[in-house]
Design a protein around this motif. Structure first.
Motif, mmCIF file in Angstrom:
data_model
loop_
_atom_site.group_PDB
_atom_site.id
_atom_site.type_symbol
_atom_site.label_atom_id
_atom_site.label_comp_id
_atom_site.label_asym_id
_atom_site.label_seq_id
_atom_site.Cartn_x
_atom_site.Cartn_y
_atom_site.Cartn_z
ATOM 1 N N ILE A 110 0.830 -1.016 -0.235
ATOM 2 C CA ILE A 110 -0.093 -0.009 0.089
ATOM 3 C C ILE A 110 0.897 1.241 -0.025
ATOM 4 O O ILE A 110 0.397 2.259 -0.622
ATOM 5 N N ILE A 111 1.885 1.171 0.569
ATOM 6 C CA ILE A 111 2.860 2.404 0.752
ATOM 7 C C ILE A 111 3.129 2.910 -0.714
ATOM 8 O O ILE A 111 3.291 4.035 -1.237
ATOM 9 N N PHE A 112 3.666 1.847 -1.795
ATOM 10 C CA PHE A 112 4.183 2.076 -2.959
ATOM 11 C C PHE A 112 2.807 2.420 -3.888
ATOM 12 O O PHE A 112 2.923 3.251 -4.897
ATOM 13 N N ALA A 113 1.729 1.472 -3.729
ATOM 14 C CA ALA A 113 0.684 1.645 -4.547
ATOM 15 C C ALA A 113 0.052 3.149 -4.140
ATOM 16 O O ALA A 113 -0.449 3.743 -5.285
ATOM 17 N N THR A 114 -0.254 3.626 -3.035
ATOM 18 C CA THR A 114 -0.744 4.822 -2.548
ATOM 19 C C THR A 114 0.259 5.985 -3.395
ATOM 20 O O THR A 114 -0.442 7.045 -3.896
ATOM 21 N N LEU A 115 1.627 6.054 -2.933
ATOM 22 C CA LEU A 115 2.226 7.044 -3.687
ATOM 23 C C LEU A 115 2.504 6.805 -5.240
ATOM 24 O O LEU A 115 2.460 7.967 -5.827
ATOM 25 N N GLY A 116 2.243 5.885 -5.871
ATOM 26 C CA GLY A 116 2.031 5.826 -7.177
ATOM 27 C C GLY A 116 0.988 6.458 -7.785
ATOM 28 O O GLY A 116 0.839 7.087 -8.800
ATOM 29 N N VAL A 117 -0.291 6.462 -7.161
ATOM 30 C CA VAL A 117 -1.479 6.868 -7.424
ATOM 31 C C VAL A 117 -1.504 8.538 -7.119
ATOM 32 O O VAL A 117 -1.603 9.413 -7.941
ATOM 33 N N GLY A 118 -0.923 8.809 -5.894
ATOM 34 C CA GLY A 118 -1.040 10.338 -5.548
ATOM 35 C C GLY A 118 0.188 11.010 -6.226
ATOM 36 O O GLY A 118 -0.211 12.208 -6.456
ATOM 37 N N ILE A 119 1.270 10.468 -6.446
ATOM 38 C CA ILE A 119 2.425 11.380 -6.962
ATOM 39 C C ILE A 119 2.098 11.605 -8.578
ATOM 40 O O ILE A 119 2.280 12.753 -8.982
ATOM 41 N N THR A 120 1.492 10.611 -9.287
ATOM 42 C CA THR A 120 1.032 10.557 -10.614
ATOM 43 C C THR A 120 0.188 11.435 -10.814
ATOM 44 O O THR A 120 0.113 12.502 -11.744
ATOM 45 N N PHE A 121 -0.779 11.858 -10.034
ATOM 46 C CA PHE A 121 -1.630 12.757 -10.017
ATOM 47 C C PHE A 121 -1.095 14.286 -9.743
ATOM 48 O O PHE A 121 -1.572 15.210 -10.594
ATOM 49 N N MET A 122 -0.121 14.455 -8.989
ATOM 50 C CA MET A 122 0.740 15.750 -8.806
ATOM 51 C C MET A 122 1.561 15.848 -10.072
ATOM 52 O O MET A 122 1.620 17.173 -10.600
ATOM 53 N N ILE A 123 1.814 14.968 -10.690
ATOM 54 C CA ILE A 123 2.725 15.117 -11.848
ATOM 55 C C ILE A 123 1.980 15.719 -13.170
ATOM 56 O O ILE A 123 2.060 16.669 -13.648
ATOM 57 N N LEU A 124 0.669 15.246 -13.041
ATOM 58 C CA LEU A 124 -0.427 15.619 -13.925
ATOM 59 C C LEU A 124 -0.661 17.349 -13.681
ATOM 60 O O LEU A 124 -0.798 18.116 -14.682
ATOM 61 N N LEU A 125 -0.933 17.432 -12.371
ATOM 62 C CA LEU A 125 -1.079 18.986 -12.038
ATOM 63 C C LEU A 125 -0.090 19.780 -12.348
ATOM 64 O O LEU A 125 -0.231 20.989 -12.955
ATOM 65 N N ALA A 126 1.194 19.426 -12.035
ATOM 66 C CA ALA A 126 2.308 20.192 -12.339
ATOM 67 C C ALA A 126 2.521 20.603 -13.883
ATOM 68 O O ALA A 126 2.904 21.642 -14.190
ATOM 69 N N GLU A 127 2.428 19.499 -14.745
ATOM 70 C CA GLU A 127 2.551 19.680 -16.161
ATOM 71 C C GLU A 127 1.271 20.654 -16.731
ATOM 72 O O GLU A 127 1.594 21.453 -17.579
ATOM 73 N N LEU A 128 -0.021 20.569 -15.900
ATOM 74 C CA LEU A 128 -1.124 21.392 -16.196
ATOM 75 C C LEU A 128 -0.592 23.030 -15.855
ATOM 76 O O LEU A 128 -0.846 23.970 -16.800
ATOM 77 N N VAL A 175 -1.134 15.108 -22.206
ATOM 78 C CA VAL A 175 -1.801 13.885 -22.739
ATOM 79 C C VAL A 175 -1.242 12.807 -22.193
ATOM 80 O O VAL A 175 -1.967 11.819 -21.707
ATOM 81 N N SER A 176 -0.133 12.635 -22.510
ATOM 82 C CA SER A 176 0.691 11.162 -21.887
ATOM 83 C C SER A 176 0.618 11.110 -20.403
ATOM 84 O O SER A 176 0.387 10.017 -19.946
ATOM 85 N N VAL A 177 0.901 12.292 -19.813
ATOM 86 C CA VAL A 177 0.801 11.997 -18.316
ATOM 87 C C VAL A 177 -0.260 11.897 -17.776
ATOM 88 O O VAL A 177 -0.889 11.360 -16.452
ATOM 89 N N VAL A 204 -1.197 8.419 -17.924
ATOM 90 C CA VAL A 204 -0.154 7.605 -16.689
ATOM 91 C C VAL A 204 -1.314 7.573 -15.395
ATOM 92 O O VAL A 204 -1.424 6.796 -14.734
ATOM 93 N N ALA A 205 -1.805 9.123 -15.123
ATOM 94 C CA ALA A 205 -2.675 9.166 -13.756
ATOM 95 C C ALA A 205 -3.758 8.240 -13.866
ATOM 96 O O ALA A 205 -4.337 7.995 -12.955
#
Length: 443
Positions: free
Chosen positions: A19-37, A126-128, A131-132
């Motif tokens: 869950i540590i890695f699964a949660t961060l995988g979901v949460g940080i990819t969302f942050m990457i999307l928002l940063a690109e936006l 679009v690519s990120v 991913v998210a």
């Protein structure tokens, strides 16, 4: 120690690690999307650099998330054969679709990592996005099976055999929406606070150039904005969760709040220890009518107590402590984010004080502890059932021996992997500081 308890310990520790890695995988990819936006909207390359560096962290995390998820899948089959016999016939669909969600995530992550510099800003976005989307869809689909265990639908058992299977009814069981939105919201919240925690650590250590300090402050405040929004959403979703539990799993709600007597104007018990002999929570702080309001929308609503159920169907009463930890951490994170934004608003030109940065450094680990206690509460609060009202945990578990040795082996493995992952993260980002990124972009 009996095999059922050992099976729960072995599987639970594997889930807690994954869950540590699964949660961060979901949460940080969302942050990457928002940063690109933000990079696209504000034409600020700092946000693009944040997205690039966070992506490197996600890639490292996925290197552990994928094998640990595989271990969980194998353990699910080996440790819970009785459970899998029903799952395979009724709720296999989300697991099958999740493979495609992971494929989507992996494919577009590869494109984003290796070809981002050759893509236009729109195509990077679009690519990120995909991913998210893939990461979030994987979380929702796996959570669907967990929600079904709480509110099983879509099948009939006749003489011990599963019949009349209705897969879509199982997938869209009554608790899927609330449960999935809670899991996704808390993952986004945790990803944001972990990023804010790392930025705060950089600022706390000091010895930064003005540009580096500005970069980390920008990342920290950006992450805190998302963390605040998601933590408030999680609190609102908690109200919907209470209503769902009241309707479908009232014994779990009663155990979470240490409510023994069925009553209207039921109080919300904060802290304390549930005492079945006294019929109340000892040493707790009670808010009159609050539990009734959370569960029914009115303080006059009647909430069932534990005494309405056979004692052997009660969840372990320590779930009250787990529930308090989860809720307490959530509201602490809201308060911390509000204080930080208040400081930023009133003292924008001043550096953050050390005590506030120390609180922010703790926010990432605290958010992860909240995730862990939430999952333990959700699964333990369903006990003694694996599939609520259908299959007891003792009926689902394997009767094989030697699980104690496997438990020690895997706990050791997980501890080693955590240390190695932390060292790899530290080594990579120490060798590739943000200042080097700026230098390489100008040469």
């Amino acid at each position: 120690m009996d095999s059922v308890l050992l099976a729960r310990m072995l599987f639970g520790s594997s889930m807690a690690f994954h869950i540590i890695f699964a949660t961060l995988g979901v949460g940080i990819t969302f942050m990457i999307l928002l940063a690109e936006l933000m990079r696209w909207l504000r034409k600020d390359e700092d946000y693009g650099l944040m997205a690039k560096r966070w992506t490197k962290g996600v890639a490292i995390l996925l290197g552990v998330a994928i094998p640990s998820g595989t271990i969980v899948g194998v353990m699910l089959s080996l440790l819970w054969p009785g459970f899998m016999e029903i799952v395979g016939q009724v709720i296999a669909l989300p697991f099958q679709i999740e493979i495609f969600a992971f494929f989507l995530e992996a494919l577009f992550l590869s494109i984003y990592v290796y070809a981002a510099d050759r893509l236009t800003p729109a195509l990077r976005l679009v690519s990120v996005f995909f991913v998210a989307l893939g990461a979030t869809a994987s979380a929702v689909l796996i959570t669907d099976a967990h929600a079904w265990m709480n509110t099983p639908r879509g099948f009939t058992i006749v003489d011990g055999a599963v019949t009349n299977v209705r897969p879509l009814e199982a997938v869209f069981n009554p608790s899927i929406y609330v449960t999935a939105m809670h899991v996704v919201g808390t993952a986004y919240m945790t990803g944001a606070f972990v990023i804010a925690s790392v930025a705060a650590y950089k600022l706390f250590r000091g010895n930064l150039s003005e540009r580096e300090a500005s970069y980390h402050r920008k990342g920290m405040m950006f992450a805190l904005a998302i963390g605040l929004i998601m933590s408030i959403y999680t609190a609102i979703n908690g109200h919907d969760t209470a209503k769902m539990l009241h309707q479908y799993l009232p014994v779990k709600l009663a155990a979470a709040e240490g409510l023994f007597e069925t009553q209207d104007n039921a109080p919300l018990a904060i802290f304390g220890t549930p005492d079945p002999e006294a019929g109340r929570v000892i040493g707790g702080l009670e808010i009159p009518g609050m539990l009734s309001w959370l569960a029914t929308g009115t303080t006059d609503g009647v909430v069932k107590g534990l005494y309405d159920y056979p004692r052997n169907e009660w969840p372990p009463l320590f779930v009250h402590t787990l529930f308090n930890m989860m809720v307490g951490i959530g509201f602490s994170l809201i308060g911390l984010a509000v204080v930080c934004w208040g400081f930023w608003f009133f003292f924008k030109r001043k550096p953050f004080p050390k005590w506030l940065l120390a609180g922010l450094i703790a926010s990432g680990p605290l958010a992860m502890i909240g995730i862990e206690t939430g999952w333990i509460f959700s699964c333990t609060g369903r006990q003694p059932w694996t599939i609520y009202g259908i299959q007891l945990t003792s009926e689902a578990a394997t009767q094989s021996g030697n699980l104690g040795f496997l438990f020690i082996l895997f706990i050791t493995l997980y501890a080693v992997l955590l240390v190695i992952t932390a060292l790899v993260m530290r080594f990579y980002f120490h060798r590739n500081p943000v200042s080097n990124e700026w230098m390489s972009s100008t040469t």
